[in-house]
Write a protein that holds these residues in place. Structure first.
Motif, PDB file in Angstrom:
ATOM      1  N   GLU A  83      -5.070  -0.620  10.785  1.00 15.61           N
ATOM      2  CA  GLU A  83      -5.630  -1.781  10.081  1.00 15.61           C
ATOM      3  C   GLU A  83      -5.291  -3.076  10.806  1.00 15.61           C
ATOM      4  O   GLU A  83      -4.289  -3.153  11.517  1.00 15.61           O
TER       5      GLU A  83
ATOM      6  N   ASP B  86      -3.348   4.003   1.953  1.00 13.67           N
ATOM      7  CA  ASP B  86      -3.490   2.625   2.434  1.00 13.67           C
ATOM      8  C   ASP B  86      -2.124   1.999   2.707  1.00 13.67           C
ATOM      9  O   ASP B  86      -1.124   2.427   2.130  1.00 13.67           O
ATOM     10  N   ASP B  87      -2.100   0.993   3.552  1.00 13.70           N
ATOM     11  CA  ASP B  87      -0.878   0.193   3.797  1.00 13.70           C
ATOM     12  C   ASP B  87       0.312   1.075   4.143  1.00 13.70           C
ATOM     13  O   ASP B  87       1.450   0.788   3.737  1.00 13.70           O
TER      14      ASP B  87
HETATM   15 CA    CA Z   1      -4.505  -1.943   3.756  1.00 10.97          CA
END
Ligand code: CA
Ligand code: C2E
Ligand code: CA
Ligand code: CA
Length: 280
Positions: free
Chosen positions: A237, A180-181
Motif C-alpha cells: 500500500e 488490511d494495514d
Molecule cells: Ca490500508
C-alpha cells in the motif's frame, strides 16, 4: 497557577461543548446523506507488479457534504459506527461495488475485482444482510470473486465473536479476503494460520521508507516470504515512487497500490484510464 488551571478548565469545557455540537450536526447530516445521495465510491487501481496490469481496484468511500465538501472517511466512519449508521452505509457500499463490477463486465468484458473495506464492528454485526448480498451477486451474475473484503488484524483477535464462521461464509461464496494495514495492529501471527486469507496488504508505514531504511526492507522481504509460504499474495500500500515499486518487484511482492499509479478515481476516470479499448 490556580488561575491558569481554571482557565484551562474553562477552555476545555468550551471546546467540549463545541465538539458535542459539531458531533450532533455530523450525526444529523450523516443520517440524511444516504437519501441525498451524497456518498460516492472512488476506485484506486491495484496493479499487478509483474505485468503492470490492473485486475483489481479498492473502493474508497467519499462523502460529498452539501456545505463542507468532501469529508474524509477517517472522520465520519467512527461516527457512523457509534450511531449504527455504518450498517446502512456498508450495505450501500456492497451494492454499489457489486453493481459497478457487473456494469464494467458488461461494458468492457473485463472482470475487475472490487475490494471493499469493512470495519470490525461492521463485519461482526451485519450478518443479517449476508443472504441478501449473495442474492444480489447472483442476480447481477457477478461471481463471488468479483468482490474482496478488506478486514483488519484486530478483528481476528476477537475469536469469540464468531469471526471465523463469518469469514468462512464469505469464503464459501467465493468472496476473497484481504488483511488490511498488515503490521500496524495488535499483530499476532497465529491468526494467519488459523484463518484462510487471500491477500496481505503491507501498510504504508513499511513501504514509505523502503528506499532508505534497511530494516523496513528486511521487514517487507520477510512478510512477503512468509505470506507466500502460507499461500497468500501480497499487496503493498501507499506506493508513491518508482524506486519503491522497483524494490517491491525485486523482492517478489505481487501487487502495489498508491499514488505512483493513481489516486482513487471516480467511475469515469477509472474507465478512461484502465478500461478503455486501448487498455489490456
Ligand atoms: Ca490500508
Ligand atoms: P485504507 O483502507 O488503508 O485505505 C488506504 C488509504 O490510503 C485511502 O485513504 C487512500 O486514498 C490512501 N492512499 C492510497 N494511496 C496512497 C498513497 O500513495 N499515499 C498516501 N499517503 N495515501 C494513499 P482514504 O480514502 O482517505 O481512506 C481512509 C480510510 O477510511 C481507509 O484506509 C479505510 O480504513 C476507511 N474507509 C474508506 N472507505 C471505507 C468504507 O467504505 N468502509 C469502511 N468501513 N471504511 C472505509
Ligand atoms: Ca483498505
Ligand atoms: Ca489461502
Amino acid at each position: 497557577a490556580k488561575d491558569q488551571g481554571r482557565n484551562r478548565f474553562n477552555y476545555f469545557t468550551a471546546s467540549m461543548q463545541e465538539y458535542a455540537r459539531y458531533r450532533m450536526r455530523l450525526i444529523q447530516d450523516l443520517r440524511q446523506a444516504l437519501e441525498r445521495c451524497e456518498f460516492e465510491l472512488r476506485f484506486q487501481p491495484i496493479v499487478e507488479l509483474g505485468s503492470g496490469k490492473v485486475f483489481k481496484a479498492e473502493a474508497l468511500l467519499r462523502w460529498n457534504h452539501s456545505e463542507r465538501g468532501s469529508v474524509s472517511p477517517a472522520e465520519f466512519i467512527p461516527v457512523a459506527e457509534d450511531t449504527g449508521l455504518i450498517f446502512e452505509i456498508g450495505n450501500w457500499v456492497f451494492e454499489q461495488a457489486a453493481r459497478q463490477s457487473a456494469a464494467w463486465r458488461k461494458a468492457y468484458g473485463r472482470e475487475v475485482q472490487i475490494s471493499i473495506n469493512k470495519s470490525p464492528i461492521q463485519f461482526r454485526d451485519e450478518g443479517n444482510r449476508f443472504a441478501e448480498w449473495l442474492e444480489l451477486l447472483a442476480s447481477l451474475e457477478v461471481s463471488g470473486s468479483g468482490i474482496c473484503i478488506e478486514i483488519t488484524e484486530g478483528l481476528l483477535l476477537d475469536a469469540k465473536m464468531g469471526v471465523s464462521d463469518k469469514l468462512l461464509a464469505y469464503r464459501d461464496a467465493g468472496i476473497q479476503v484481504s488483511l488490511d494495514d498488515f503490521g500496524t495492529g495488535y499483530s499476532s501471527l497465529a491468526y494467519l494460520k488459523r484463518f484462510d486469507i487471500d491477500y496481505l496488504k503491507i501498510d504504508q508505514s513499511f513501504t514509505r521508507n523502503l528506499e532508505t531504511d534497511e530494516s523496513d526492507l528486511t521487514l517487507c522481504e520477510a512478510i512477503i516470504v512468509m505470506a507466500h509460504k502460507l499461500g497468500m499474495k501480497v499487496i503493498a500500500e501507499g506506493v508513491e515512487t518508482a524506486g519503491q515499486a522497483e524494490i517491491l518487484t525485486r523482492i517478489g511482492c505481487d501487487y502495489a497500490q498508491g499514488y505512483l499509479y493513481s489516486q482513487p478515481l471516480d467511475i469515469e476516470g477509472f474507465e478512461q484510464k484502465y478500461l478503455g479499448k486501448h487498455q489490456v
